[in-house]
Design an enzyme around this catalytic site. Structure first.
Site, PDB file in Angstrom:
ATOM      1  N   GLY A 189       0.827  -1.199   0.000  1.00 53.38           N
ATOM      2  CA  GLY A 189       0.000   0.000   0.000  1.00 53.38           C
ATOM      3  C   GLY A 189       0.860   1.247   0.000  1.00 53.38           C
ATOM      4  N   HIS A 190       1.959   1.213   0.730  1.00 55.84           N
ATOM      5  CA  HIS A 190       2.915   2.322   0.737  1.00 55.84           C
ATOM      6  C   HIS A 190       4.144   1.886  -0.055  1.00 55.84           C
ATOM      7  CE1 HIS A 190       5.385   5.657   1.762  1.00 55.84           C
ATOM      8  NE2 HIS A 190       4.650   6.078   2.778  1.00 55.84           N
ATOM      9  N   GLU A 316      -2.488  13.747   2.936  1.00 55.50           N
ATOM     10  CA  GLU A 316      -1.061  14.027   2.829  1.00 55.50           C
ATOM     11  C   GLU A 316      -0.635  14.073   1.358  1.00 55.50           C
ATOM     12  OE1 GLU A 316       1.192  12.616   6.723  1.00 55.50           O
ATOM     13  OE2 GLU A 316       0.581  10.909   5.494  1.00 55.50           O
ATOM     14  N   GLU A 332       4.702  17.963   2.455  1.00 56.18           N
ATOM     15  CA  GLU A 332       5.510  17.179   3.390  1.00 56.18           C
ATOM     16  C   GLU A 332       6.973  17.126   2.952  1.00 56.18           C
ATOM     17  OE1 GLU A 332       5.820  12.596   5.062  1.00 56.18           O
ATOM     18  OE2 GLU A 332       3.943  13.282   4.157  1.00 56.18           O
ATOM     19  N   CYS A 334       9.111  14.805   3.293  1.00 58.80           N
ATOM     20  CA  CYS A 334       9.413  13.532   2.631  1.00 58.80           C
ATOM     21  C   CYS A 334       8.999  13.537   1.162  1.00 58.80           C
ATOM     22  CB  CYS A 334       8.717  12.382   3.351  1.00 58.80           C
ATOM     23  SG  CYS A 334       9.531  11.827   4.866  1.00 58.80           S
ATOM     24  N   CYS A 400       8.930  10.327  10.150  1.00 55.52           N
ATOM     25  CA  CYS A 400       9.561   9.841   8.923  1.00 55.52           C
ATOM     26  C   CYS A 400      10.487  10.867   8.298  1.00 55.52           C
ATOM     27  CB  CYS A 400       8.489   9.436   7.916  1.00 55.52           C
ATOM     28  SG  CYS A 400       7.260  10.718   7.570  1.00 55.52           S
ATOM     29  N   CYS A 401      10.200  12.164   8.467  1.00 57.24           N
ATOM     30  CA  CYS A 401      10.945  13.193   7.747  1.00 57.24           C
ATOM     31  C   CYS A 401      12.375  13.389   8.239  1.00 57.24           C
ATOM     32  CB  CYS A 401      10.186  14.511   7.771  1.00 57.24           C
ATOM     33  SG  CYS A 401       8.595  14.461   6.919  1.00 57.24           S
TER      34      CYS A 401
END
Length: 634
Positions: A189-190, A316, A332, A334, A400-401
């Protein structure tokens, strides 16, 4: 149009940066960001989580009330730290950091299950749900980041300790997913594992990793949609999908049929980067055409001037063409990191400097704005306007960033150059040394300059023997009137696909001198971008500028720039570590009374504008900020 030959980024070990602009950021990344991230990973339990699977091996299920309860994406954050720390060792050997990485790798290896599976959450907390919800959960995403970490760790240190772990894991996953008997026709999915497998293929040469990446990309969006089949298998109603559409993860149609950038921005960028890599590896014209369509859609309709993308917080990601709000921009960090991944691959695939232009825009603006000058405070969202309340933070519920920033900065040398058998391409201008083989000879190319503050760039050639090859120097689209000399003699700098191209027999001592005119310039948005109607943005070289309230004598919303008045640039060595500022005459509305509304227009008074690079905003006290400023037609 295509490049004359396929190009690849140089190895981490082939580039050394000694650049006045980038070196302080890279040093802050090494000295402050990496230790801060490691400390946070310790504090929240992400490192201790690798010890929990030992209980699982003994048949003990860890309750969710345990003092360390892994999050589904923790493995990816640890992996990105390993990748960044490993890349840092290339330029700054550090025995203590090397040992720290080895310790984490050992803990990861200890958490790997006998069959090769490796995920702290689903081993220790919910083992019964392992690989049952790729639509919403992050197992393959985590695996991808672990693979990328292993590739960089191996390239930086020569060690195979983590590479051996991820190869076992990749073989396990390749047995689970596929179209063969007993396999699941699934995909993540990601997205992330696709580009990771391609990196693993390039470093090992094992076609099984290329084939697995190709499978994931080819399967995505196929009917029947795997996410519906998977939901039914676990007893869920596919119609209850919280995102409402498979556009969210770019699984609505097969990848070669996609025409518009939709859904979650980071997922999209990782997917498209993998598509570009596979198009290059396979010579896949249909996949390349899809990448080019998607690129055109993004850059013509939905890319912020700062290189940010994804205006919406709700997904997002993307909304509709020309929807680019400034104060609520999600953008974002990322996503811009992912854009740089994709752009670098597209530049190599096509030989077109327009992709490197966007890569540069992302790196010099939204990527850098995502981390403070001190290296220990971060932005998840990167708005283009703030009332002063949007500030950096030390950690985030979804962190995550920060490690994504750390890994791209630590590996920046891979973005400066691209190399092939008979070509050397200079994509970014940063004082540095490249050592590589070209045309069968050993080349050392040294670059010097003060970019982006000044536009004079000097490159010197050292060779073990005279050799004929091509040097390609990117001429940014904004650089009108660029000039180039070789050994003092003028040569044609007319861009070919965005590059000045020089093919000749090169000898040691040869010198190239490139001049890119740097002046403040005004930029206007397409009229369909309603949020920027009547507004102007300021740029200088690759940098987008913003106004912070503490530098002005007027409120930002009351200030406007008269159209046509000249702007000047001045380097201030004392401001924000040393930056070029843009200054100019402006006017500001004058408050005439206390009435909320009035029949009389406001009067104005003269004032001055001082603008700083967007990359360094929010590094002082809280203050309003705007990229897009009002413009008055005189």
């Amino acid at each position: 149009m295509t490049a004359t030959e396929p190009a690849r980024p140089p190895a981490l070990t082939q580039v050394r940066l000694h650049d006045a602009f980038w070196s302080p950021r890279l040093e802050a990344n090494r000295a402050h960001t990496l230790p801060a991230l490691y400390a946070k990973l310790q504090e929240v339990g992400a490192l201790d989580a690798y010890d929990l699977p030992e209980y699982a091996k003994k048949g003990i299920t860890i309750p969710k009330t345990h003092h360390v309860t892994p999050q589904m994406w923790w493995d990816s954050d640890v992996a990105k730290w390993i990748e960044a720390a490993s890349a840092s060792l290339v330029t700054h050997p550090d025995a203590a950091l090397d040992a720290q990485i080895d310790d984490v790798v050992e803990r990861i290896a200890g958490a790997q299950q006998p069959d090769g599976y490796l995920n702290t959450y689903f081993t220790a907390i919910e083992p019964g749900k392992k690989l049952t919800n790729e639509r919403d959960w992050h197992e393959l995403y985590n695996a991808g980041h672990l693979i990328e970490a292993a590739v960089t760790h191996h390239q930086a240190t020569g060690k195979t300790s983590l590479l051996d772990v991820v190869e076992r894991y990749a073989r396990f996953l390749a047995g689970v997913y596929g179209t063969g008997p007993g396999q699941r026709p699934g995909y993540p999915g990601h997205e992330e594992i696709e580009l990771a497998l391609l990196r693993l293929y390039h470093v090992t040469g094992r076609r099984e990793h290329l084939d697995f990446a190709r499978y994931f990309l080819n399967q995505r969006g196929a009917l029947p949609n795997y996410f519906e089949t998977e939901a039914l298998a676990r007893g869920d109603d596919p119609r209850d999908f919280w995102a409402g559409t498979y556009e969210y993860m770019q699984a609505h149609v097969p990848v070669r049929e996609q025409t518009q950038v939709v859904g979650h921005a980071v997922r999209a960028m990782y997917l498209y980067a993998a598509m570009a890599d596979l198009a290059a590896a396979d010579g896949d014209a249909a996949l390349r055409a899809a990448c080019e369509r998607l690129w055109a859609d993004l850059t013509r309709h939905s890319l912020y001037v700062t290189g940010g993308l994804g205006p919406s917080a709700s997904n997002e990601g993307m909304t509709r063409p020309y929807d680019l709000p400034n104060d609520t921009a999600y953008a974002e960090t990322c996503a811009s990191v992912g854009l740089a991944f994709w752009a670098r691959r597209m530049a190599a695939l096509t030989g077109d400097g327009a992709y490197a232009d966007v890569m540069e825009r992302a790196l010099y603006n939204t990527v850098l704005s995502g981390v403070s000058l001190s290296g220990d405070a971060f932005l998840y969202e990167n708005p283009l306007e703030s009332d002063g309340t949007h500030r950096r933070w030390a950690w985030h519920a979804c962190p995550c960033c920060p490690p994504n920033l750390a890994r791209i900065l630590a590996s920046l040398g891979e973005y400066v150059y691209a190399v092939s058998a008979r070509e050397v391409t200079v994509n970014l201008y940063a004082s540095s040394t490249l050592r590589t083989d070209v045309a069968g000879h050993r080349l050392t190319l040294t670059q010097e300059g003060a970019y982006p503050w000044r536009g004079d760039i000097h490159l010197s050639v050292e060779l073990d023997a005279p050799a004929t090859f091509t040097v390609r120097l990117r001429i940014p689209s904004w650089a009108q009137g660029a000039t180039l000399t070789v050994n003092g003699e003028a040569v044609d700098a007319t861009p070919q696909q965005g590059y000045a191209v020089v093919t000749r027999e090169w000898r040691s001592g040869d010198r190239l001198d490139l001049t890119l005119p740097l002046v403040p310039r005004r930029t206007y948005a397409h009229p369909a971008v309603r949020q920027d109607a009547g507004l102007v943005a300021l740029e200088y070289g690759p940098l987008v500028y913003c106004a912070e309230g503490l530098d002005q004598d007027a409120d930002l919303h009351a200030l406007s720039l008269p159209r046509g008045l000249a702007l000047s640039a001045r380097f201030d060595p004392e401001l924000l570590g040393g930056v070029t500022i843009i200054e100019g005459d402006a006017v500001a509305d004058t408050v005439g009374g206390d009435d909320l509304y009035s029949a009389a227009p406001p009067s104005t008074h003269p004032t001055r504008l001082t603008a700083i690079p967007y990359a360094v905003w929010d590094n002082r006290e809280p203050t309003p900020m705007r990229v897009w400023l009002r413009e008055t037609v005189r």
